[in-house]
Design a protein around this motif. Structure first.
Motif, PDB file in Angstrom:
ATOM      1  N   UNK A   6       0.813  -1.217   0.000  1.00  0.00           N
ATOM      2  CA  UNK A   6       0.000   0.000   0.000  1.00  0.00           C
ATOM      3  C   UNK A   6       0.848   1.269   0.000  1.00  0.00           C
ATOM      4  N   UNK A   7       2.173   1.118  -0.154  1.00  0.00           N
ATOM      5  CA  UNK A   7       3.064   2.285  -0.054  1.00  0.00           C
ATOM      6  C   UNK A   7       3.400   2.848  -1.428  1.00  0.00           C
ATOM      7  N   UNK A   8       2.444   2.809  -2.333  1.00  0.00           N
ATOM      8  CA  UNK A   8       2.660   3.318  -3.681  1.00  0.00           C
ATOM      9  C   UNK A   8       2.539   4.836  -3.706  1.00  0.00           C
ATOM     10  N   UNK A   9       3.052   5.417  -4.795  1.00  0.00           N
ATOM     11  CA  UNK A   9       3.059   6.871  -4.935  1.00  0.00           C
ATOM     12  C   UNK A   9       1.637   7.423  -4.974  1.00  0.00           C
ATOM     13  N   UNK A  10       1.403   8.446  -4.169  1.00  0.00           N
ATOM     14  CA  UNK A  10       0.103   9.145  -4.173  1.00  0.00           C
ATOM     15  C   UNK A  10       0.200  10.278  -5.195  1.00  0.00           C
ATOM     16  N   UNK A  11      -0.158   9.970  -6.442  1.00  0.00           N
ATOM     17  CA  UNK A  11       0.056  10.918  -7.539  1.00  0.00           C
ATOM     18  C   UNK A  11      -0.800  12.170  -7.416  1.00  0.00           C
ATOM     19  N   UNK A  12      -1.956  12.067  -6.777  1.00  0.00           N
ATOM     20  CA  UNK A  12      -2.856  13.212  -6.707  1.00  0.00           C
ATOM     21  C   UNK A  12      -2.435  14.225  -5.657  1.00  0.00           C
ATOM     22  N   UNK A  13      -1.536  13.836  -4.756  1.00  0.00           N
ATOM     23  CA  UNK A  13      -1.064  14.776  -3.751  1.00  0.00           C
ATOM     24  C   UNK A  13      -0.160  15.816  -4.398  1.00  0.00           C
ATOM     25  N   UNK A  14      -0.197  17.010  -3.867  1.00  0.00           N
ATOM     26  CA  UNK A  14       0.613  18.095  -4.414  1.00  0.00           C
ATOM     27  C   UNK A  14       1.784  18.462  -3.502  1.00  0.00           C
ATOM     28  N   UNK A  15       1.978  17.661  -2.460  1.00  0.00           N
ATOM     29  CA  UNK A  15       3.054  17.971  -1.518  1.00  0.00           C
ATOM     30  C   UNK A  15       4.415  17.598  -2.106  1.00  0.00           C
ATOM     31  N   UNK A  16       5.483  18.294  -1.679  1.00  0.00           N
ATOM     32  CA  UNK A  16       6.825  17.870  -2.091  1.00  0.00           C
ATOM     33  C   UNK A  16       7.098  16.452  -1.602  1.00  0.00           C
ATOM     34  N   UNK A  17       7.994  15.761  -2.295  1.00  0.00           N
ATOM     35  CA  UNK A  17       8.226  14.344  -2.068  1.00  0.00           C
ATOM     36  C   UNK A  17       9.623  14.125  -1.511  1.00  0.00           C
ATOM     37  N   UNK A  18       9.697  13.336  -0.446  1.00  0.00           N
ATOM     38  CA  UNK A  18      10.973  12.927   0.128  1.00  0.00           C
ATOM     39  C   UNK A  18      11.080  11.416   0.013  1.00  0.00           C
ATOM     40  N   UNK A  19      12.084  10.953  -0.731  1.00  0.00           N
ATOM     41  CA  UNK A  19      12.345   9.526  -0.913  1.00  0.00           C
ATOM     42  C   UNK A  19      13.579   9.151  -0.112  1.00  0.00           C
ATOM     43  N   UNK A  20      13.474   8.123   0.722  1.00  0.00           N
ATOM     44  CA  UNK A  20      14.592   7.696   1.572  1.00  0.00           C
ATOM     45  C   UNK A  20      14.793   6.202   1.391  1.00  0.00           C
ATOM     46  N   UNK A  21      16.035   5.812   1.082  1.00  0.00           N
ATOM     47  CA  UNK A  21      16.333   4.400   0.885  1.00  0.00           C
ATOM     48  C   UNK A  21      17.593   4.016   1.641  1.00  0.00           C
ATOM     49  N   UNK A  22      17.555   2.815   2.207  1.00  0.00           N
ATOM     50  CA  UNK A  22      18.745   2.199   2.771  1.00  0.00           C
ATOM     51  C   UNK A  22      19.093   0.974   1.954  1.00  0.00           C
ATOM     52  N   UNK A  23      20.318   0.894   1.420  1.00  0.00           N
ATOM     53  CA  UNK A  23      20.758  -0.275   0.663  1.00  0.00           C
ATOM     54  C   UNK A  23      19.898  -0.539  -0.552  1.00  0.00           C
ATOM     55  N   UNK A  24      19.475  -1.810  -0.713  1.00  0.00           N
ATOM     56  CA  UNK A  24      18.655  -2.165  -1.873  1.00  0.00           C
ATOM     57  C   UNK A  24      17.211  -1.698  -1.737  1.00  0.00           C
ATOM     58  N   UNK A  25      16.878  -1.028  -0.634  1.00  0.00           N
ATOM     59  CA  UNK A  25      15.615  -0.306  -0.567  1.00  0.00           C
ATOM     60  C   UNK A  25      15.523   0.735  -1.672  1.00  0.00           C
ATOM     61  N   UNK A  26      16.670   1.007  -2.305  1.00  0.00           N
ATOM     62  CA  UNK A  26      16.710   1.912  -3.449  1.00  0.00           C
ATOM     63  C   UNK A  26      15.747   1.465  -4.551  1.00  0.00           C
ATOM     64  N   UNK A  27      15.547   0.158  -4.709  1.00  0.00           N
ATOM     65  CA  UNK A  27      14.665  -0.314  -5.781  1.00  0.00           C
ATOM     66  C   UNK A  27      13.262   0.265  -5.633  1.00  0.00           C
ATOM     67  N   UNK A  28      12.800   0.403  -4.413  1.00  0.00           N
ATOM     68  CA  UNK A  28      11.474   0.961  -4.140  1.00  0.00           C
ATOM     69  C   UNK A  28      11.390   2.421  -4.581  1.00  0.00           C
ATOM     70  N   UNK A  29      12.360   3.223  -4.171  1.00  0.00           N
ATOM     71  CA  UNK A  29      12.300   4.647  -4.521  1.00  0.00           C
ATOM     72  C   UNK A  29      12.642   4.865  -5.985  1.00  0.00           C
ATOM     73  N   UNK A  30      13.407   3.940  -6.578  1.00  0.00           N
ATOM     74  CA  UNK A  30      13.727   4.066  -8.004  1.00  0.00           C
ATOM     75  C   UNK A  30      12.462   3.956  -8.846  1.00  0.00           C
TER      76      UNK A  30
END
Length: 237
Positions: free
Chosen positions: A99-123
């Motif tokens: 359920x942690x998918x991008x909320x495209x309709x939100x207009x707030x600035x976005x902060x993406x944080x990844x540790x290690x291969x968690x990068x795949x999620x933010x990529x």
């Protein structure tokens, strides 16, 4: 739904980290930021973030799997993938999940944080935001033990140079003398750079303890709103 896939390729990204491309026998519909389960047995399904984005995956699914020596959970999956690649066999996935998918309709600035291969999620989320011309500012913080672990650093720097609204901040724990970037803990780097996170949507992937620490720190000291923080870990902690 369960889907059979051919393993198209397995390439090393860094030490004990692999890029795996899967070719599913039928299209897989998913949202940027969701994950799949690799089916190892009837009661053994193992989750991995989808690194590809739904708008530009061309019928293939990309995974980044960190399989260090102590991580049998991931090593067994990589070995199963290698065997399927070698003999032309199939692997089975169960997708999509999360359920942690991008909320495209939100207009707030976005902060993406990844540790290690968690990068795949933010990529996946970053690529989707670029392809959909999402205009709000995007800050991507990627933390690793050393520079070699940040296997896509050059690509991310090129993306940030090309898109004015995107900032990429790599953070490493063990820095050599020629490292000019941030050092230490990735959450501390975020805390150092922002007086407040009240207006941000925050997407985070890494170890569960990292996600838990981020929620505690940012809601208590940076005015972040817990319902504006998204990560698969939050379904379990």
């Amino acid at each position: 739904m369960t889907i059979k896939c051919k393993v198209k390729s397995i390439e090393p990204l860094a030490a004990n980290t692999y890029q795996i491309l899967l070719h599913p026998e039928q299209p897989v519909s998913f949202k940027a930021g969701q994950y799949l389960m690799v089916v190892m047995g009837e009661a053994d399904k193992r989750p991995f973030s989808i690194a590809s984005s739904p708008c530009r995956h061309e019928g293939e699914i990309e995974l980044h799997i960190g399989a260090a020596e102590h991580n049998a959970y991931a090593i067994e999956v990589v070995e199963s993938m290698k065997q399927a690649l070698a003999n032309g066999g199939d692997i089975t996935i169960d997708a999509p999940h999360g359920e942690a998918w991008i909320r495209e309709d939100n207009q707030r600035p976005i902060l993406l944080i990844a540790g290690g291969t968690g990068f795949s999620y933010v990529r996946s989320i970053l690529d989707h935001c670029i392809s959909q011309n999402i205009e709000q500012p995007i800050h991507l913080y990627w933390g690793g033990r050393d520079e070699a672990q940040l296997y896509a650093k050059k690509e991310m720097m090129e993306i940030a140079d090309k898109h004015q609204r995107i900032q990429f901040i790599p953070v490493i724990e063990e820095a050599l003398a020629d490292w000019s970037g941030k050092k230490g803990n990735v959450l501390q780097a975020v805390s150092d750079d922002f007086d407040t996170l009240a207006d941000f949507d925050i997407y985070i992937a890494g170890r569960f303890e990292m996600a838990g620490a981020a929620r505690e720190q940012f809601t208590q000291t940076k005015q972040a709103k817990s319902d504006h923080m998204f990560g698969d870990a939050y379904a379990f902690i």
